[in-house]
Design a protein around this motif. Structure first.
Motif, PDB file in Angstrom:
ATOM      1  N   TRP A 143      -8.063  19.500   6.464  1.00 35.64           N
ATOM      2  CA  TRP A 143      -8.208  18.049   6.332  1.00 35.64           C
ATOM      3  C   TRP A 143      -7.015  17.403   5.629  1.00 35.64           C
ATOM      4  N   ALA A 144      -5.920  18.144   5.459  1.00 37.22           N
ATOM      5  CA  ALA A 144      -4.733  17.614   4.783  1.00 37.22           C
ATOM      6  C   ALA A 144      -4.133  16.434   5.535  1.00 37.22           C
ATOM      7  N   ALA A 145      -4.114  16.487   6.874  1.00 35.94           N
ATOM      8  CA  ALA A 145      -3.544  15.384   7.654  1.00 35.94           C
ATOM      9  C   ALA A 145      -4.360  14.109   7.462  1.00 35.94           C
ATOM     10  N   GLU A 146      -5.674  14.243   7.439  1.00 35.78           N
ATOM     11  CA  GLU A 146      -6.541  13.080   7.199  1.00 35.78           C
ATOM     12  C   GLU A 146      -6.275  12.483   5.823  1.00 35.78           C
ATOM     13  N   PHE A 147      -6.131  13.351   4.821  1.00 32.27           N
ATOM     14  CA  PHE A 147      -5.841  12.863   3.471  1.00 32.27           C
ATOM     15  C   PHE A 147      -4.482  12.176   3.429  1.00 32.27           C
ATOM     16  N   ALA A 148      -3.496  12.739   4.121  1.00 32.13           N
ATOM     17  CA  ALA A 148      -2.165  12.139   4.138  1.00 32.13           C
ATOM     18  C   ALA A 148      -2.203  10.741   4.755  1.00 32.13           C
ATOM     19  N   ASP A 149      -3.014  10.552   5.795  1.00 28.15           N
ATOM     20  CA  ASP A 149      -3.161   9.227   6.399  1.00 28.15           C
ATOM     21  C   ASP A 149      -3.776   8.247   5.401  1.00 28.15           C
ATOM     22  N   GLU A 150      -4.770   8.703   4.657  1.00 22.43           N
ATOM     23  CA  GLU A 150      -5.390   7.853   3.640  1.00 22.43           C
ATOM     24  C   GLU A 150      -4.368   7.459   2.583  1.00 22.43           C
ATOM     25  N   TYR A 151      -3.558   8.432   2.182  1.00 24.73           N
ATOM     26  CA  TYR A 151      -2.567   8.173   1.134  1.00 24.73           C
ATOM     27  C   TYR A 151      -1.527   7.163   1.603  1.00 24.73           C
ATOM     28  N   ARG A 152      -1.092   7.295   2.853  1.00 22.86           N
ATOM     29  CA  ARG A 152      -0.121   6.334   3.384  1.00 22.86           C
ATOM     30  C   ARG A 152      -0.697   4.925   3.430  1.00 22.86           C
TER      31      ARG A 152
END
Length: 217
Positions: free
Chosen positions: A191-200
């Motif tokens: 789920w790292a990609a999903e978290f990265a989208d949230e962070y952006r």
């Protein structure tokens, strides 16, 4: 160097509660490399739901262990390691940097044997260091959760007016996904990609209810 024995400054009468703040790290700071005795921790989750968890942990020196081995193999290796410590812990949900945690020491042979036979495991190397006025634990996750890096500060009372170093990306104290019991069942890379989208979209966030956050100290 900061050691687990320093985690609770004194008996405050607050019993089995931990006061902790947790951060996602962009890198391990140089202070981590200066820890001469990092620990290997393997944790098995017997139960984990709704923020409640029952955990068996074995902890010991990294030594010359192969950190690329499976967590179950690492747990088995630690059962006979010098200075290995086994614990049984019970945790409740986190709320504003406070969480119920009752932890008791058990035979490391038993703890390691349970972990070695479990399917929901966390393995990580823990570095400890004093940074400013606080002791920090800096965790480098292994196996399925690599390359996740998390740092945490624990005090005997609520962690207020915290100096937050530059290597902290964002605070995850209240993000249950970064709880070890969640990571044991849902490894970070899934789920790292999903978290990265949230962070952006949202940018970094830090708790605003525990006094003044001081950055870059």
């Amino acid at each position: 160097m900061y050691d687990d024995a320093d985690e609770r400054e004194a008996d405050t009468g607050l019993g089995d509660f931990e006061f902790e703040r947790k951060f996602l790290l962009r890198e391990l700071p140089a202070e981590a490399a200066s820890d001469p005795t990092p620990s290997l921790i393997v944790q098995a989750y017997v139960f984990a739901e709704g923020g409640f968890a029952v955990r068996v942990r074995i902890k010991g020196p990294v030594g010359d262990l192969d950190l690329d081995a499976e967590p179950s193999a690492l747990a088995d290796a630690l059962t006979t390691a010098d200075d290995a410590v086994g614990t049984l812990g019970v945790k409740g949900p986190a709320n504003a940097g406070t969480r119920y945690e009752a932890e008791r020491e058990i035979d490391p042979l038993v703890a390691g044997s349970i972990a070695a036979r479990s399917s929901s495991l966390i393995a990580k190397v823990r570095y400890s260091a004093w940074l400013g006025e606080d002791g920090w634990h800096l965790d480098r996750f292994l196996a399925d959760n690599a390359p996740l890096l998390v740092g945490e500060v624990e005090r005997a009372r609520p962690v207020t007016d915290l100096a937050i170093p530059d290597f902290c990306v964002t605070e995850v104290s209240e993000d249950s996904r970064f709880g070890n019991e969640y990571l044991a069942h849902h490894p970070f890379p899934t789920w790292a990609a999903e978290f990265a989208d949230e962070y952006r979209l949202l940018g970094p966030g830090f708790m605003q209810t525990l006094g003044e956050n001081r950055f870059g100290e």
